[in-house]
Design a protein around this motif. Sequence first.
Motif, PDB file in Angstrom:
ATOM      1  N   SER A 258      13.230   4.105  12.679  1.00  0.00           N
ATOM      2  CA  SER A 258      12.093   3.873  11.782  1.00  0.00           C
ATOM      3  C   SER A 258      12.444   4.242  10.340  1.00  0.00           C
ATOM      4  O   SER A 258      11.788   3.782   9.398  1.00  0.00           O
ATOM      5  CB  SER A 258      10.873   4.679  12.237  1.00  0.00           C
ATOM      6  N   LEU A 259      13.486   5.052  10.157  1.00  0.00           N
ATOM      7  CA  LEU A 259      13.939   5.414   8.813  1.00  0.00           C
ATOM      8  C   LEU A 259      14.334   4.171   8.027  1.00  0.00           C
ATOM      9  O   LEU A 259      14.065   4.064   6.826  1.00  0.00           O
ATOM     10  CB  LEU A 259      15.133   6.371   8.912  1.00  0.00           C
ATOM     11  N   TYR A 260      14.959   3.198   8.705  1.00  0.00           N
ATOM     12  CA  TYR A 260      15.391   1.976   8.015  1.00  0.00           C
ATOM     13  C   TYR A 260      14.185   1.148   7.598  1.00  0.00           C
ATOM     14  O   TYR A 260      14.178   0.535   6.524  1.00  0.00           O
ATOM     15  CB  TYR A 260      16.314   1.162   8.913  1.00  0.00           C
ATOM     16  N   LEU A 261      13.145   1.105   8.443  1.00  0.00           N
ATOM     17  CA  LEU A 261      11.933   0.383   8.078  1.00  0.00           C
ATOM     18  C   LEU A 261      11.276   1.013   6.856  1.00  0.00           C
ATOM     19  O   LEU A 261      10.821   0.318   5.943  1.00  0.00           O
ATOM     20  CB  LEU A 261      10.954   0.378   9.250  1.00  0.00           C
ATOM     21  N   ARG A 262      11.214   2.328   6.838  1.00  0.00           N
ATOM     22  CA  ARG A 262      10.602   3.010   5.696  1.00  0.00           C
ATOM     23  C   ARG A 262      11.425   2.802   4.431  1.00  0.00           C
ATOM     24  O   ARG A 262      10.867   2.623   3.336  1.00  0.00           O
ATOM     25  CB  ARG A 262      10.471   4.513   6.001  1.00  0.00           C
ATOM     26  N   PHE A 263      12.736   2.770   4.570  1.00  0.00           N
ATOM     27  CA  PHE A 263      13.617   2.606   3.412  1.00  0.00           C
ATOM     28  C   PHE A 263      13.430   1.238   2.760  1.00  0.00           C
ATOM     29  O   PHE A 263      13.401   1.125   1.538  1.00  0.00           O
ATOM     30  CB  PHE A 263      15.080   2.791   3.855  1.00  0.00           C
ATOM     31  N   VAL A 264      13.310   0.182   3.586  1.00  0.00           N
ATOM     32  CA  VAL A 264      13.219  -1.175   3.035  1.00  0.00           C
ATOM     33  C   VAL A 264      11.785  -1.594   2.753  1.00  0.00           C
ATOM     34  O   VAL A 264      11.557  -2.714   2.283  1.00  0.00           O
ATOM     35  CB  VAL A 264      13.875  -2.203   3.988  1.00  0.00           C
ATOM     36  N   SER A 265      10.815  -0.718   3.031  1.00  0.00           N
ATOM     37  CA  SER A 265       9.407  -1.088   2.837  1.00  0.00           C
ATOM     38  C   SER A 265       8.675  -0.060   1.994  1.00  0.00           C
ATOM     39  O   SER A 265       7.634   0.467   2.400  1.00  0.00           O
ATOM     40  CB  SER A 265       8.718  -1.226   4.201  1.00  0.00           C
ATOM     41  N   PRO A 266       9.180   0.251   0.808  1.00  0.00           N
ATOM     42  CA  PRO A 266       8.498   1.265  -0.010  1.00  0.00           C
ATOM     43  C   PRO A 266       7.116   0.779  -0.446  1.00  0.00           C
ATOM     44  O   PRO A 266       6.938  -0.357  -0.871  1.00  0.00           O
ATOM     45  CB  PRO A 266       9.447   1.409  -1.219  1.00  0.00           C
ATOM     46  N   GLY A 267       6.143   1.655  -0.303  1.00  0.00           N
ATOM     47  CA  GLY A 267       4.794   1.335  -0.757  1.00  0.00           C
ATOM     48  C   GLY A 267       3.977   0.479   0.179  1.00  0.00           C
ATOM     49  O   GLY A 267       2.788   0.235  -0.080  1.00  0.00           O
ATOM     50  N   VAL A 268       4.566   0.000   1.283  1.00  0.00           N
ATOM     51  CA  VAL A 268       3.828  -0.883   2.185  1.00  0.00           C
ATOM     52  C   VAL A 268       2.664  -0.149   2.842  1.00  0.00           C
ATOM     53  O   VAL A 268       1.566  -0.705   2.978  1.00  0.00           O
ATOM     54  CB  VAL A 268       4.779  -1.474   3.252  1.00  0.00           C
ATOM     55  N   TYR A 269       2.900   1.085   3.257  1.00  0.00           N
ATOM     56  CA  TYR A 269       1.837   1.852   3.917  1.00  0.00           C
ATOM     57  C   TYR A 269       0.634   2.004   2.993  1.00  0.00           C
ATOM     58  O   TYR A 269      -0.516   1.731   3.396  1.00  0.00           O
ATOM     59  CB  TYR A 269       2.381   3.221   4.326  1.00  0.00           C
ATOM     60  N   GLU A 270       0.870   2.416   1.755  1.00  0.00           N
ATOM     61  CA  GLU A 270      -0.226   2.580   0.812  1.00  0.00           C
ATOM     62  C   GLU A 270      -0.892   1.242   0.506  1.00  0.00           C
ATOM     63  O   GLU A 270      -2.119   1.163   0.335  1.00  0.00           O
ATOM     64  CB  GLU A 270       0.284   3.209  -0.496  1.00  0.00           C
ATOM     65  N   GLN A 271      -0.109   0.180   0.460  1.00  0.00           N
ATOM     66  CA  GLN A 271      -0.658  -1.145   0.182  1.00  0.00           C
ATOM     67  C   GLN A 271      -1.604  -1.603   1.290  1.00  0.00           C
ATOM     68  O   GLN A 271      -2.676  -2.161   1.024  1.00  0.00           O
ATOM     69  CB  GLN A 271       0.482  -2.154   0.022  1.00  0.00           C
ATOM     70  N   ILE A 272      -1.195  -1.354   2.540  1.00  0.00           N
ATOM     71  CA  ILE A 272      -2.058  -1.730   3.669  1.00  0.00           C
ATOM     72  C   ILE A 272      -3.390  -1.003   3.597  1.00  0.00           C
ATOM     73  O   ILE A 272      -4.460  -1.594   3.801  1.00  0.00           O
ATOM     74  CB  ILE A 272      -1.351  -1.425   5.002  1.00  0.00           C
ATOM     75  N   LEU A 273      -3.339   0.298   3.300  1.00  0.00           N
ATOM     76  CA  LEU A 273      -4.572   1.075   3.206  1.00  0.00           C
ATOM     77  C   LEU A 273      -5.450   0.578   2.059  1.00  0.00           C
ATOM     78  O   LEU A 273      -6.675   0.461   2.201  1.00  0.00           O
ATOM     79  CB  LEU A 273      -4.247   2.556   3.015  1.00  0.00           C
ATOM     80  N   ALA A 274      -4.824   0.272   0.922  1.00  0.00           N
ATOM     81  CA  ALA A 274      -5.591  -0.176  -0.246  1.00  0.00           C
ATOM     82  C   ALA A 274      -6.245  -1.532   0.016  1.00  0.00           C
ATOM     83  O   ALA A 274      -7.410  -1.758  -0.336  1.00  0.00           O
ATOM     84  CB  ALA A 274      -4.676  -0.250  -1.470  1.00  0.00           C
ATOM     85  N   GLU A 275      -5.508  -2.451   0.640  1.00  0.00           N
ATOM     86  CA  GLU A 275      -6.029  -3.795   0.882  1.00  0.00           C
ATOM     87  C   GLU A 275      -7.149  -3.806   1.916  1.00  0.00           C
ATOM     88  O   GLU A 275      -7.972  -4.730   1.929  1.00  0.00           O
ATOM     89  CB  GLU A 275      -4.897  -4.723   1.335  1.00  0.00           C
ATOM     90  N   ASN A 276      -7.181  -2.802   2.787  1.00  0.00           N
ATOM     91  CA  ASN A 276      -8.176  -2.773   3.853  1.00  0.00           C
ATOM     92  C   ASN A 276      -9.195  -1.649   3.677  1.00  0.00           C
ATOM     93  O   ASN A 276      -9.896  -1.297   4.624  1.00  0.00           O
ATOM     94  CB  ASN A 276      -7.479  -2.626   5.205  1.00  0.00           C
ATOM     95  N   LYS A 277      -9.276  -1.113   2.482  1.00  0.00           N
ATOM     96  CA  LYS A 277     -10.199  -0.015   2.219  1.00  0.00           C
ATOM     97  C   LYS A 277     -11.634  -0.447   2.497  1.00  0.00           C
ATOM     98  O   LYS A 277     -12.098  -1.480   2.022  1.00  0.00           O
ATOM     99  CB  LYS A 277     -10.061   0.444   0.767  1.00  0.00           C
ATOM    100  N   GLY A 278     -12.335   0.347   3.305  1.00  0.00           N
ATOM    101  CA  GLY A 278     -13.724   0.052   3.625  1.00  0.00           C
ATOM    102  C   GLY A 278     -13.908  -0.957   4.744  1.00  0.00           C
ATOM    103  O   GLY A 278     -15.043  -1.209   5.165  1.00  0.00           O
ATOM    104  N   ARG A 279     -12.825  -1.527   5.215  1.00  0.00           N
ATOM    105  CA  ARG A 279     -12.929  -2.546   6.276  1.00  0.00           C
ATOM    106  C   ARG A 279     -13.152  -1.870   7.628  1.00  0.00           C
ATOM    107  O   ARG A 279     -12.554  -0.838   7.927  1.00  0.00           O
ATOM    108  CB  ARG A 279     -11.644  -3.360   6.304  1.00  0.00           C
ATOM    109  N   THR A 280     -14.000  -2.461   8.441  1.00  0.00           N
ATOM    110  CA  THR A 280     -14.240  -1.942   9.784  1.00  0.00           C
ATOM    111  C   THR A 280     -13.916  -3.008  10.822  1.00  0.00           C
ATOM    112  O   THR A 280     -13.932  -4.205  10.530  1.00  0.00           O
ATOM    113  CB  THR A 280     -15.705  -1.499   9.961  1.00  0.00           C
ATOM    114  N   SER A 281     -13.603  -2.552  12.002  1.00  0.00           N
ATOM    115  CA  SER A 281     -13.269  -3.453  13.100  1.00  0.00           C
ATOM    116  C   SER A 281     -13.510  -2.697  14.398  1.00  0.00           C
ATOM    117  O   SER A 281     -13.858  -1.511  14.396  1.00  0.00           O
ATOM    118  CB  SER A 281     -11.806  -3.907  13.015  1.00  0.00           C
ATOM    119  N   THR A 282     -13.308  -3.393  15.499  1.00  0.00           N
ATOM    120  CA  THR A 282     -13.418  -2.718  16.795  1.00  0.00           C
ATOM    121  C   THR A 282     -12.441  -1.554  16.871  1.00  0.00           C
ATOM    122  O   THR A 282     -12.755  -0.482  17.393  1.00  0.00           O
ATOM    123  CB  THR A 282     -13.144  -3.709  17.936  1.00  0.00           C
TER     124      THR A 282
END
Length: 800
Positions: A258-282
Amino acid sequence: MATISTQLRNFKEPTREQLNLLFFSLPLDAESHGGDKSITGELEKMEISAVLSLAQQGVEEAYPGKLHLIPPYLAFASLDRKSVRFTMPLCTVRRVERLNARAGIYALSLTLHTGMKIVVQLTSLRPSADLFCSLLREALKAELQRGQMKVVKGFVKACFSEELVASASDDEKDAAKAESPSDSPSDPLCHGGLGMKFKFPGDPRKLREASKTKLWTAYLKTHGRNLTLLRYPQCTRLVQVGLPNRLRGEMWETLSGSLYLRFVSPGVYEQILAENKGRTSTSTEEIEKDLHRSLPEYSAYQSEEGIGALRRVLQAYSFKNPETGYCQAMNILAAAILIYMSEEQAFWLLEVICDRLLPGYYSPSMHGTLLDQRVFESLVHRCLPIIYDHFTAVDVQLSVASLPWFLSLFINSMPMVFAFRIIDCFFCMGPKVLFQAGRVVLLLNYVLTLTWQLLAILKINGEKLLQIQDDGGFIHLMRDYFASLGDSAHPNSSDPRSRAITRFQELLLVSFREFAIITDETIQSERKKFRSEVIHSIESFSKRSAIRNLKTLERFSKEQAGLIYDALFKAICIEPPPASSLPPPSLLTTKDQHEERPETRIGLKTFRFFLSEIATWARTEKIVSNGFQQRIEREIAEHEFIDRLFYFWDTGFRGSLSFQDLVSGLDGVMFNDLMENIEWFFNLHDKNKDGFLTKDEVLTLSESLLFIFRFEIGDAYLGAVSRFMSNAFEYGDALLPRAEGADDDSPTQIESNQPYINLATFRMVVLADEILESFFESDFTSTFRLEPVPDLEVPNSNVY
């Protein structure tokens, strides 16, 4: 569950290239590698025979093996695939030199960003060696062009292993100070997760944290770290001894990939949270229910800081992987790894565990866990027959206790300090790639580690297990055993060294020594044996649940509803609906405990396959001969009548049909008498539901009759449709209002889309023809046949 079963049935064996990627803990797709398709996607992959040498502190280690160029990575594995291997991004290579060696020897010296040098002697023929070097040169240029080499320094700076090695030149006091939570770096969560603030489980002195840190510091300094870790036999031995708390999170992500995924995907985690802020689902609703049930004994999860971190990680995963979303026990896993790593690290590690290491464990059907449960029972039967026979005699189910062990990786079963030691081994012991279902792959050695532990637990408690008489006694015994793992295994021994051996150490000793005979191939064979059985079990459960959760069976019996389900399931297997219409879990429709549950809904294309299973006019069968044998080939019919039927049954106007829609729709046609069938056929073609058919709709209805009658022999049915049209237009024209002063014989002008005949007129026209009367009275209903669907063939393969 239907979609899961479809994936399991339609999987393909992994290619050799995929096996290599998974062995080296790399994702299957180039985008996850961080590879720009315009650059790295065109670079050629290659492997070559080589000897790896690492000379440090006057000791030279050399291992023959295979060197793999997998842009943008360089990887190596020894010939036995066990002794040594590494995976490193090419951007960590700073210099490549060809060494001056004797004739016939082709050796390269690679200088890494850490300053460490490794020597690789290419032992293939000269042309192959030249080609490899040429490809390596192009790959390194591509990495330079992408600018990844500039990113390495900033990335590794946040890795605790760098701080650990940097402090190695200081005295032991300074090294111990770097280990203390009170003297944490500026960004503590990058170096230890919630444990930095809320303390790590266990007593540091009893866990010998200082000794472990010293051993690991020496290894990391000599054999590389984080992105450039070389995994030698000593690495596995150190993992079995235990990982220091501060280093554990980083080592987990390094060993898992998973270290390689984190290395090549900087900022993706924060981006996912920002894009889905306030969204609800099952999934987000289910996550909220389980947040406070996640390791409540750990203080961090009694605070908003810990709960908030856990919520964000689980929600981010569910948003990124909507088909999986959130499933049972995922909260326990995420809560555990957050103790040792940051949210971003935990997010990527959860991605690798759920999607690559343990696919099917954290899914609505839990098909991966169920398969391994069956394998585990088989191995108990083989290795511990006396215990197995006793459990069978008293009807004790192994899965009562072992299922939670598999799902939570022992985190919820034994004290955390011991569970994390097993997870250390879980990430280290492998991987060898043997299983794949669609695009999800199970790395067998990860589960192999768990299997050894489970068998060892049963063997150690063998005598007490033979006294067990029911499931409750089994669970109680296991609970007591796990609670005593820190106690001496031999408290009455006269030998101090024997008394010092804990029950947990005994567990590891038994598991790795006595059950190492269970190999990758053993579990591979067992999984192959039980795969069909597990799929059938999942499908049977899904079928029972779907029928039980219908709002209404209408006039069908449960057996008849089961036949409708079988036809639907086969249609989904042959023609899966688009992913957008497949929210988890599957064919469970209606409400469950006053909560709407997602359902699988089929589109028009899948509906055609479904209808062809139950209606004779919805398919075309022809005999095909190759000169030696004949076979019946079925073709799915496409006609406006089928499309009209699809939308007629879509009473919710959703553009798709659920299992309930199909049951209710078929009920409306399969139990009708003559008059009801005439009315049903009329309503099917009354597009705007105004109680009238227009001239165009009369023509469309006639075309529907011709479509249904197309296989009938002779001209009788064709004549019946012809008479129907003639009579319909005659009666329709006669009933039209005449304009004032118009001649009785003059035709009335009417637009094709204006109301023309009503239900009473339509009924009169049908009853005027004997053939049509017979068709609507019984023949049409008999064209719908609910028959058992033959089992779909499950391919034989070594993977799942």
